[in-house]
Design a protein around this motif. Structure first.
Motif, short mmCIF file in Angstrom:
data_model
loop_
_atom_site.label_atom_id
_atom_site.label_comp_id
_atom_site.label_asym_id
_atom_site.label_seq_id
_atom_site.Cartn_x
_atom_site.Cartn_y
_atom_site.Cartn_z
N GLY A 106 0.81 -1.21 0.00
CA GLY A 106 0.00 0.00 0.00
C GLY A 106 0.84 1.26 0.00
O GLY A 106 0.52 2.24 -0.69
N GLU A 107 1.94 1.24 0.75
CA GLU A 107 2.83 2.40 0.79
C GLU A 107 3.51 2.61 -0.56
O GLU A 107 3.72 3.74 -1.00
N LEU A 108 3.86 1.51 -1.23
CA LEU A 108 4.45 1.64 -2.56
C LEU A 108 3.45 2.25 -3.55
O LEU A 108 3.81 3.08 -4.38
N ARG A 109 2.20 1.85 -3.45
CA ARG A 109 1.19 2.41 -4.35
C ARG A 109 0.99 3.91 -4.07
O ARG A 109 0.85 4.71 -5.00
N LYS A 110 0.99 4.29 -2.81
CA LYS A 110 0.88 5.71 -2.47
C LYS A 110 2.08 6.48 -2.99
O LYS A 110 1.94 7.61 -3.47
N LEU A 111 3.24 5.87 -2.91
CA LEU A 111 4.46 6.51 -3.41
C LEU A 111 4.35 6.77 -4.91
O LEU A 111 4.71 7.85 -5.40
N LEU A 112 3.83 5.80 -5.64
CA LEU A 112 3.69 5.98 -7.08
C LEU A 112 2.66 7.04 -7.41
O LEU A 112 2.79 7.75 -8.42
N GLU A 113 1.64 7.18 -6.58
CA GLU A 113 0.67 8.26 -6.78
C GLU A 113 1.36 9.61 -6.61
O GLU A 113 1.11 10.55 -7.38
N THR A 114 2.23 9.69 -5.62
CA THR A 114 2.99 10.93 -5.41
C THR A 114 3.89 11.22 -6.60
O THR A 114 3.99 12.36 -7.07
N HIS A 115 4.54 10.18 -7.12
CA HIS A 115 5.40 10.36 -8.29
C HIS A 115 4.59 10.83 -9.50
O HIS A 115 5.06 11.66 -10.27
N GLN A 116 3.40 10.29 -9.66
CA GLN A 116 2.53 10.68 -10.77
C GLN A 116 2.24 12.18 -10.70
O GLN A 116 2.22 12.88 -11.71
N GLU A 117 2.02 12.66 -9.49
CA GLU A 117 1.64 14.06 -9.31
C GLU A 117 2.80 15.03 -9.38
O GLU A 117 2.64 16.18 -9.80
N THR A 118 4.00 14.58 -8.98
CA THR A 118 5.10 15.53 -8.79
C THR A 118 6.31 15.32 -9.69
O THR A 118 7.11 16.24 -9.84
N SER A 119 6.47 14.13 -10.27
CA SER A 119 7.76 13.82 -10.89
C SER A 119 7.78 13.86 -12.40
O SER A 119 8.83 14.03 -13.01
N LEU A 120 6.64 13.69 -13.06
CA LEU A 120 6.68 13.45 -14.50
C LEU A 120 7.04 14.68 -15.31
O LEU A 120 7.63 14.57 -16.38
N GLU A 121 6.68 15.87 -14.84
CA GLU A 121 6.93 17.06 -15.63
C GLU A 121 8.41 17.32 -15.81
O GLU A 121 8.85 17.83 -16.84
N LYS A 122 9.22 17.01 -14.81
CA LYS A 122 10.65 17.33 -14.85
C LYS A 122 11.52 16.11 -15.11
O LYS A 122 12.73 16.19 -15.02
#
Length: 226
Positions: A106-122
């Motif tokens: 579950g924590e890994l899935r939450k982490l990927l949600e965070t990455h989706q929101e913050t990491s892809l643009e840069k």
């Protein structure tokens, strides 16, 4: 901008690490203590200690008569490192699949949600420590020797190469999808699928990292000719 002292050596080491990972200090570039000390507004004592730390972590290299330089991202070193990474992290995913808990998944899935929101643009660049997707899976393997190899001996070089591959156009979205596939296999407690998904992910990262190096070399050659 001058650095304000908290733990000064730690702060300087972090600043140098950011400069290397982010490309502000280029691969193979010589590090001049006097220049950096002036830029950071510090004495050379703390700077030298920070440099020694990054030498120990293989981000800086000292050679006779040539001084200290940023580690060189040669295609040969890249290939060797990522061959090792594919085997070791594939093994880590296999071991983790057999014992990872639902809370960790579950924590890994939450982490990927965070990455989706913050990491892809840069570009899909991983921060250090617990934020790092790969770091967490290695820890979940439960194998002390494997953890030591991947989170100490090879960790910083792997972050450096991952950053270079993540900056290629289209790689961020692809890498995130591959991470989701790894988590799905871990959630299913399927060792074969987890190892295969991790190996596929790292093989693709190797291809993109090689492309990034080739692009950088071509741009450098073009600049030199111009």
């Amino acid at each position: 901008m001058k650095i304000q002292a908290k733990s000064l050596v730690d702060t300087v080491a972090e600043r140098l690490e950011e400069a290397i990972i982010g490309g502000e200090l280029a691969p193979g570039e010589r590090v001049f203590e006097q220049v950096l000390a002036a830029d950071y507004g510090i004495s050379r004592g703390p700077l030298r200690e920070a440099i020694r730390r990054l030498e120990g972590r293989r981000l800086l290299e000292r050679t006779a008569n040539k001084g200290v330089r940023v580690v060189d991202l040669s295609p040969e070193r890249l290939e060797e490192l990522l061959q090792v990474r594919e085997s070791l992290e594939g093994m880590a995913a296999r071991l983790a699949a057999g014992q990872i808990g639902d809370d960790e998944v579950g924590e890994l899935r939450k982490l990927l949600e965070t990455h989706q929101e913050t990491s892809l643009e840069k570009g899909y660049y991983q921060q250090s420590g617990d934020f790092d997707f790969h770091f967490r899976i290695v820890q979940a393997s439960g194998n002390g020797f494997l953890i030591s190899l991947l989170t100490e001996d090879l960790y910083d070089l792997l972050r450096l190469y991952r950053y270079k591959s993540s900056t290629m156009v289209g790689r961020a979205e692809q890498a995130l999808a591959e991470h989701h596939a790894i988590v799905d296999a871990l959630a299913a407690h399927d060792p074969d699928a987890a190892e295969a998904a991790m190996r596929t992910h790292i093989s693709n990262a190797r291809t993109h990292a090689r492309m990034a190096l080739e692009r950088a070399e071509a741009e450098a050659a073009s600049t030199a000719e111009g």
